[in-house]
Design a protein around this motif. Structure first.
Motif, PDB file in Angstrom:
ATOM      1  N   LEU A 290       0.843  -1.189   0.000  1.00 29.21           N
ATOM      2  CA  LEU A 290       0.000   0.000   0.000  1.00 29.21           C
ATOM      3  C   LEU A 290       0.871   1.228   0.000  1.00 29.21           C
ATOM      4  CD1 LEU A 290      -2.627  -0.849   2.729  1.00 29.21           C
ATOM      5  CD2 LEU A 290      -3.105  -0.550   0.326  1.00 29.21           C
TER       6      LEU A 290
ATOM      7  N   LEU B 232      -2.007  16.812   0.966  1.00 30.53           N
ATOM      8  CA  LEU B 232      -2.641  16.193   2.127  1.00 30.53           C
ATOM      9  C   LEU B 232      -3.814  17.052   2.620  1.00 30.53           C
ATOM     10  CD1 LEU B 232      -2.305  13.713   3.906  1.00 30.53           C
ATOM     11  CD2 LEU B 232      -0.942  15.082   5.458  1.00 30.53           C
TER      12      LEU B 232
ATOM     13  N   VAL C 170      -6.752  16.298   0.638  1.00 28.46           N
ATOM     14  CA  VAL C 170      -7.311  14.982   0.957  1.00 28.46           C
ATOM     15  C   VAL C 170      -8.137  15.054   2.231  1.00 28.46           C
ATOM     16  CG1 VAL C 170      -6.715  12.637   1.652  1.00 28.46           C
ATOM     17  CG2 VAL C 170      -5.500  13.722  -0.223  1.00 28.46           C
ATOM     18  N   LEU C 171      -7.635  15.828   3.206  1.00 25.75           N
ATOM     19  CA  LEU C 171      -8.302  15.849   4.508  1.00 25.75           C
ATOM     20  C   LEU C 171      -9.543  16.739   4.520  1.00 25.75           C
ATOM     21  CD1 LEU C 171      -5.240  16.038   6.908  1.00 25.75           C
ATOM     22  CD2 LEU C 171      -6.649  14.078   6.351  1.00 25.75           C
TER      23      LEU C 171
ATOM     24  N   PRO D  57      -8.799   3.069  -0.967  1.00 28.09           N
ATOM     25  CA  PRO D  57      -7.791   2.058  -0.677  1.00 28.09           C
ATOM     26  C   PRO D  57      -7.433   1.217  -1.891  1.00 28.09           C
ATOM     27  CG  PRO D  57      -9.426   2.114   1.045  1.00 28.09           C
ATOM     28  CD  PRO D  57      -9.923   3.016  -0.037  1.00 28.09           C
TER      29      PRO D  57
ATOM     30  N   LEU E  65      -4.740   2.557  -3.989  1.00 23.22           N
ATOM     31  CA  LEU E  65      -3.422   2.632  -3.360  1.00 23.22           C
ATOM     32  C   LEU E  65      -2.716   1.280  -3.286  1.00 23.22           C
ATOM     33  CD1 LEU E  65      -4.305   5.012  -0.403  1.00 23.22           C
ATOM     34  CD2 LEU E  65      -3.412   5.597  -2.646  1.00 23.22           C
TER      35      LEU E  65
ATOM     36  N   GLU F  70     -10.955  -3.439   4.535  1.00 18.15           N
ATOM     37  CA  GLU F  70     -10.215  -3.359   5.805  1.00 18.15           C
ATOM     38  C   GLU F  70      -9.208  -4.508   5.925  1.00 18.15           C
ATOM     39  OE1 GLU F  70     -13.440  -3.059   5.512  1.00 18.15           O
ATOM     40  OE2 GLU F  70     -13.857  -1.025   6.234  1.00 18.15           O
TER      41      GLU F  70
ATOM     42  N   VAL G 195      -6.311  -4.070   3.444  1.00 22.33           N
ATOM     43  CA  VAL G 195      -5.338  -3.099   3.952  1.00 22.33           C
ATOM     44  C   VAL G 195      -4.423  -3.766   4.965  1.00 22.33           C
ATOM     45  CG1 VAL G 195      -5.114  -1.022   5.367  1.00 22.33           C
ATOM     46  CG2 VAL G 195      -6.756  -1.073   3.491  1.00 22.33           C
ATOM     47  N   GLU G 196      -5.013  -4.527   5.865  1.00 23.90           N
ATOM     48  CA  GLU G 196      -4.230  -5.204   6.900  1.00 23.90           C
ATOM     49  C   GLU G 196      -3.264  -6.210   6.280  1.00 23.90           C
ATOM     50  OE1 GLU G 196      -2.843  -5.798  10.566  1.00 23.90           O
ATOM     51  OE2 GLU G 196      -4.358  -4.312  10.038  1.00 23.90           O
TER      52      GLU G 196
ATOM     53  N   ARG H  62      -0.281  -4.235   3.956  1.00 26.19           N
ATOM     54  CA  ARG H  62       0.638  -3.230   4.489  1.00 26.19           C
ATOM     55  C   ARG H  62       1.902  -3.874   5.056  1.00 26.19           C
ATOM     56  NH1 ARG H  62       0.023  -2.290  10.196  1.00 26.19           N
ATOM     57  NH2 ARG H  62       0.954  -0.255   9.941  1.00 26.19           N
TER      58      ARG H  62
END
Lengths: 229, 175
Positions: free
Chosen positions: A114, A123, A126-127, A136, A139, A222, A225-226, A229
């Motif tokens: 990722l 940034l 993005v925020l 996700p 990425l 989710e 991603v876990e 990474r």
């Protein structure tokens, strides 16, 4: 005498009765403890093979080179360590590479599944609530493959050089032999990949070992991603 | 309710108490408002749900230095309920032998109002954590239901056991 016997109180119960609830609570706790232990052992058990007919993400998370090229020559001028990148090919086509993500001057390179090149200025966008959104799935830095019975994944490792990149080694891995999770491969004396660390060539030069991560692409974001990474 | 039925109810209450103490009681789902997706991407461990049992909650209180609160919760959520059920077990055994239930039952019934403190503590914890900013939420797990069921069942048992003098013993005393 008979009257005395009839008016006598029966003996009091054993004090053991006070401890019965505690014993029951502890027994329930022991069952929970053992159940949790079994669950952890199941998690530690070797994972099964990938499923034919499913889509997976694959990437190299770790790659190590020998201190010298095949033949004994040093990697770069000034005895500096090589600049590592790799390519993944499937069905005769390069489907993923890290030429834009070269790990410089190392013998062991690591990549993550990722990532995003977001500058500090970006940034803020993005925020902010009106700003761009990061998905996700956009990425994910891994190749997507479909597992077929005779499919192969070809890995080629290179040392990035200004004039001409040095080929450090490569191999083809049958897709059906892969397991979800990390698959560690070592290059033996004949240049073939093996899962047996003891068979790894000690001083062959070039590519020494790599870890290929395989992730089921059908997982929720989710978990993806876990896993990546 | 005869002594045998009482003992069965007490065993069930103790089992439920064990489940209530060891089983998952609540799950905290952390959130960080609008930037939750970004945090989930960059630091997934911060957004990972955490599940606690009552005993794990007490242990974390001790770990974080909240000794007084930890001791209070330990006493009234673990020690007192187990002791109360132990006293009731003994009382049921005494009734089965035609004896008076004993002074300790009267003591337990006097202290009975404290037994609801554990439910209160649980409710306060839930409300406190539900009030966290950023959209964090708490999901109640089945261990909390088991714990509450144990408390309610022990209250029901106390209504049937509460310091009564066994009829056989009473008759013997009258003779």
């Amino acid at each position: 005498m008979a009257e005395n016997t009839s008016t006598e109180s029966p003996p009091a119960p054993s004090p053991f009765y006070y401890g019965v609830p505690l014993l029951i609570v502890l027994a329930v706790g022991a069952v929970f403890f053992l159940g949790e232990k079994d669950g952890n052992e199941d998690k530690a058990a070797p994972s099964r093979k990938v499923v034919v007919g499913k889509d997976y993400y694959v990437l190299v998370t770790v790659m190590e080179f020998h201190p010298a090229k095949q033949g004994g020559a040093s990697w770069d001028a000034g005895n500096s360590a090589p600049d590592l990148y790799y390519q993944l090919s499937w069905n005769g086509k390069t489907i993923y590479h890290t030429e834009n993500d070269v790990v410089k001057n190392v013998l062991i390179a690591k990549w993550f599944g990722l990532g995003a090149n977001v500058s500090v200025m970006d940034l803020r966008k993005v925020l902010s609530s009106e700003g761009q959104r990061l998905s996700p799935r956009n990425l994910i830095k891994a190749a997507s493959i479909f597992v077929e019975p005779n499919g192969e994944l070809v890995i080629r490792a290179y040392d990035d050089d200004p004039l001409r990149d040095d080929f450090a080694g490569g191999c083809a891995i049958p897709l059906a032999d892969l397991e979800p999770g990390d698959n560690a491969y070592f290059i033996d004396a004949e240049g073939k990949p093996t899962r047996d660390r003891a068979r790894m060539a000690a001083d062959r030069g070039g590519l020494k070992r790599f870890v290929l991560r395989v992730v089921d692409s059908a997982q929720p974001v989710e978990k993806l991603v876990e896993a990546l990474r | 309710m005869n002594p045998r039925q009482l003992q069965v109810c007490l065993a069930v209450a103790a089992g439920l108490l064990g489940l209530g103490l060891f089983a998952p009681c609540m799950t905290l789902h952390p959130a960080f408002g609008d930037i939750t997706p970004l945090v989930r991407l960059l630091k997934p461990d911060l957004t990972a749900p955490s599940t606690y049992s009552i005993l794990e909650g007490i242990r974390s209180m001790f770990d974080e230095g909240s000794i007084f609160i930890g001791v209070v919760v330990l006493l009234f959520s673990v020690v007192f309920p187990i002791w109360k059920l132990g006293v009731y077990f003994m009382a049921a055994a005494r009734r089965a032998r035609g004896l008076d239930t004993g002074a300790s039952v009267r003591w337990v019934n006097q202290l009975g109002k404290w037994s609801m403190l554990d439910v209160f503590v649980l409710a306060v914890l839930v409300v406190a954590i539900k009030g966290l900013p950023g959209g964090s939420r708490v999901a109640i797990e089945w261990g909390a239901a088991a714990f509450c069921a144990s408390v309610l069942l022990s209250i029901y048992i106390s209504l049937h056991i509460g310091g009564q003098r066994n009829s056989v013993a009473s008759e013997a005393a009258e003779d």
